[in-house]
Write an enzyme that holds these catalytic residues in place. Structure first.
Site, PDB file in Angstrom:
ATOM      1  N   CYS A   1      53.904  57.323  -2.150  1.00  0.00           N
ATOM      2  CA  CYS A   1      52.568  57.492  -2.722  1.00  0.00           C
ATOM      3  C   CYS A   1      52.414  56.655  -3.993  1.00  0.00           C
ATOM      4  O   CYS A   1      52.300  55.437  -3.893  1.00  0.00           O
ATOM      5  CB  CYS A   1      52.280  58.973  -2.953  1.00  0.00           C
ATOM      6  SG  CYS A   1      50.510  59.305  -2.986  1.00  0.00           S
TER       7      CYS A   1
ATOM      8  N   HIS B   1      53.203  61.019   2.188  1.00  0.00           N
ATOM      9  CA  HIS B   1      54.402  61.715   1.691  1.00  0.00           C
ATOM     10  C   HIS B   1      55.258  62.152   2.880  1.00  0.00           C
ATOM     11  O   HIS B   1      55.099  63.276   3.374  1.00  0.00           O
ATOM     12  CB  HIS B   1      53.994  62.960   0.902  1.00  0.00           C
ATOM     13  CG  HIS B   1      53.325  62.675  -0.398  1.00  0.00           C
ATOM     14  ND1 HIS B   1      54.022  62.533  -1.569  1.00  0.00           N
ATOM     15  CD2 HIS B   1      52.019  62.503  -0.709  1.00  0.00           C
ATOM     16  CE1 HIS B   1      53.169  62.286  -2.559  1.00  0.00           C
ATOM     17  NE2 HIS B   1      51.955  62.268  -2.058  1.00  0.00           N
TER      18      HIS B   1
ATOM     19  N   GLU C   1      58.094  63.209   2.896  1.00  0.00           N
ATOM     20  CA  GLU C   1      58.998  64.318   2.532  1.00  0.00           C
ATOM     21  C   GLU C   1      58.509  65.687   3.007  1.00  0.00           C
ATOM     22  O   GLU C   1      59.293  66.621   3.114  1.00  0.00           O
ATOM     23  CB  GLU C   1      59.250  64.337   1.010  1.00  0.00           C
ATOM     24  CG  GLU C   1      58.069  64.713   0.119  1.00  0.00           C
ATOM     25  CD  GLU C   1      57.240  63.517  -0.339  1.00  0.00           C
ATOM     26  OE1 GLU C   1      57.226  62.487   0.376  1.00  0.00           O
ATOM     27  OE2 GLU C   1      56.595  63.618  -1.409  1.00  0.00           O
TER      28      GLU C   1
HETATM   29  N1  GLN Z   1      47.902  59.081  -8.579  1.00  0.00           N
HETATM   30  C1  GLN Z   1      47.889  58.414  -7.310  1.00  0.00           C
HETATM   31  C2  GLN Z   1      46.624  58.700  -6.527  1.00  0.00           C
HETATM   32  O1  GLN Z   1      45.923  59.623  -6.813  1.00  0.00           O
HETATM   33  C3  GLN Z   1      49.106  58.784  -6.492  1.00  0.00           C
HETATM   34  C4  GLN Z   1      49.102  60.199  -6.051  1.00  0.00           C
HETATM   35  C5  GLN Z   1      50.449  60.680  -5.572  1.00  0.00           C
HETATM   36  O2  GLN Z   1      51.475  60.051  -5.817  1.00  0.00           O
HETATM   37  N2  GLN Z   1      50.487  61.818  -4.924  1.00  0.00           N
HETATM   38  O3  GLN Z   1      46.314  58.004  -5.594  1.00  0.00           O
END
Ligand code: GLN
Length: 526
Positions: free
Chosen positions: A380, A504, A506
């Site tokens: 992410c 993600h 994970e």
């Molecule tokens: N801050 C970034 C976004 O909002 C990444 C979010 C995250 O890593 N979950 O896109």
């Protein structure tokens, strides 16, 4: 429907969630379909707005529910996928009671905690349990018995114990048995907490005790006598080497058999030993890989619980030990020269995150990994920063950035999702949950997943700006996973391993069934 209600006494952090998940796993091994509900007595509607500093990681479900990390443990232990209704909070209960009141559904009555709030709680529990199609529904009541917040929930389950036949409900109370300086096991905290439970009209059927060492026979007898449960229902859950040992320990002390007897569950004849086999593999790992996680919440491992779990699942299936070091990204901002210390790691991971703090340090770490060909996994924010690093240092887009951190960057290679532009509320408004991605043929992504279409979970507001894709790809980074014109995966061909995802992975990793990117990340270090 059989219900197993798990409460906690004495103090928080005893491992009620792991106990709940372990009980569920053991019943699943015996052939029952098991589901679980977590009750969080806080006023928040969900965990989405809570800081990982305060409450550990926010776990994301397939339907986009942002929930307590215990649901992650349930999904991993039960190898299932839950939905947002499986996390019941005070906020959700009151929200629906209040809107029913506004719609006039209470027909002029005074709306009260008993019966309106408690009815809402019972309805929700029964509805979720029935919808899941399970034989057994575990209900973990968060917090500690005696907390003001949990009273309506405990009252609701008390009412259920009168409404349901007694063989349909089992109460499991998890408490602490500390040792005094002489090494004696002390039962008084358990006695007090059971007394507190009784004052609320609840009587435990089983007491699971957390203690540093196995319970002595004398301790078992004493708890049995003072708390009025049979000796065989006093279970020793002493400190385990690893949480994955807990189901085996509870099984060894006869908890599953006792529960089956109490709940009048007849044997299905099934005996799934895949968990025990996984634990056996876990206890026979050879060699070691050293992974550096460069993040922000590094002093609190719970903040990245699913990432730790995913590394563990992958390492177990690769047969290798792992050492994870948490590195505070800000160190590389204050002392840029220290970034070379990353050369001692076999792999570097940059996890998700929000806000600017530490981002430049993470970018330095990614640059070091890329230039020195150290396997890199970005998740992410870890993907967004790897795109920024590549844009700045390879594609010649000086000062490229995300508009999350620099609104005036000349090259906004990461930008807000168009549908997010006018969103003002913080809760449940991100791009959340399952979305699919098409994988480019011949890419690393396609190779590690072994298929051309995948579904993974998301939680973000920003994304790769499609206007820069051509320019960045011309310099050698490949966006190998896409959801229409949304970039889901970035990789750099020719490296040992350089893989970063907007999603993600994970959240979908399971013991015995690791997430493909994590598995490939570890394999690249061997
Ligand atoms: N801050 C970034 C976004 O909002 C990444 C979010 C995250 O890593 N979950 O896109």
């Amino acid at each position: 429907m059989k219900y197993i209600i798990v409460t906690g006494g004495v103090m928080s952090g005893l491992g009620k969630g792991i106990t709940t998940a372990s009980i569920g796993r053991n019943l699943k091994n015996k052939g029952y379909k098991v589901t679980a509900i977590k009750i969080d007595p806080y006023i928040n509607i969900d965990a989405g707005t809570m800081s990982p500093f305060q409450h550990g990681e926010v776990f994301v479900l397939k339907d986009g529910g942002e929930v307590d990390l215990d649901l992650g443990n349930y999904e991993r232990f039960l190898d299932t996928e839950l939905t947002r209704e499986h996390n019941l909070t005070t906020g959700k209960v009151y929200e629906s009671v209040i809107s029913k009141e506004r719609r006039g559904e209470y027909l002029g009555k005074t709306v009260q905690i008993i019966p309106h709030i408690t009815n809402e709680i019972k309805d929700r529990i029964r509805r979720v349990a029935a919808k899941s199609g399970a034989d057994v529904c575990l209900i973990e009541v968060g917090g500690t018995v005696g907390d003001i917040e949990s009273m309506p929930f405990l009252e609701a389950v008390r009412q259920m114990s009168r409404e349901e036949p007694k063989e349909n409900l089992a109460f499991v109370h998890v408490t602490l048995v500390p040792m005094d300086p002489q090494g004696d096991q002390k039962t008084k905290p358990t006695q007090h907490s059971v007394k507190e439970l009784r004052e609320l009209g609840l009587k435990p059927n089983i007491i699971v005790t957390r203690c540093p060492e196995p319970l002595l026979e004398a301790t078992v007898s004493k708890i049995s006598l003072f708390c009025d449960v049979p000796e065989e229902a006093v279970i020793s859950a002493h400190d385990a080497k690893d949480i994955y040992e807990v189901p085996l320990m509870l099984e060894k002390y006869g908890l599953t058999d006792y529960l089956m007897k109490h709940l009048e569950l007849s044997s299905t004849g099934a005996e799934d030993d895949s968990w025990a086999k996984m634990v056996e593999r876990m206890n026979n790992l050879k060699g070691e890989v050293k992974i550096g996680i460069v993040g922000k919440y590094t002093h609190l491992e719970d903040s990245y619980l699913s990432i730790s779990a995913s590394i563990k699942h992958a390492a177990i299936e690769c047969g290798v030990n792992y050492d994870v070091c948490w590195i505070n990204a800000e160190t590389f901002e204050e002392h840029p020269e220290t970034v070379t210390s990353l050369s001692e790691y076999d792999g570097i991971l940059v996890p998700g995150g929000f806000g600017e703090r530490g981002t430049e340090g993470k970018i330095k770490a990614i640059q070091f990994a890329r230039e020195n060909d150290i396997p890199y996994l970005g998740l992410c924010l870890g993907m967004q920063l790897s795109v920024i690093e590549f844009a700045r240092n390879v594609a010649g887009l000086e000062d490229a950035n995300s508009t999350e951190f620099d609104e005036d960057t000349p090259y906004p290679v990461i930008d807000i999702l168009p549908e997010q532009e006018n969103v003002v509320d913080m809760g449940a408004t991100m791009r959340l949950g399952d979305y699919d991605a098409d994988l480019r043929s011949g890419s690393l992504a396609e190779k590690i997943y072994g298929q051309s279409k995948i579904v993974e979970r998301h939680r973000h507001r920003y994304e790769v700006n499609p206007n820069y894709v051509e320019k960045i790809e011309a310099s050698g980074m490949v966006f190998s996973g896409k959801n229409r014109n949304r970039m889901e995966i970035a990789e750099i061909p020719g490296k040992k391993f350089f893989f970063a995802s907007q999603f993600h992975p994970e959240f979908k990793s399971r013991p015995g069934r690791p997430s493909p990117p994590f598995k490939a990340f570890i394999e690249s270090m061997l």
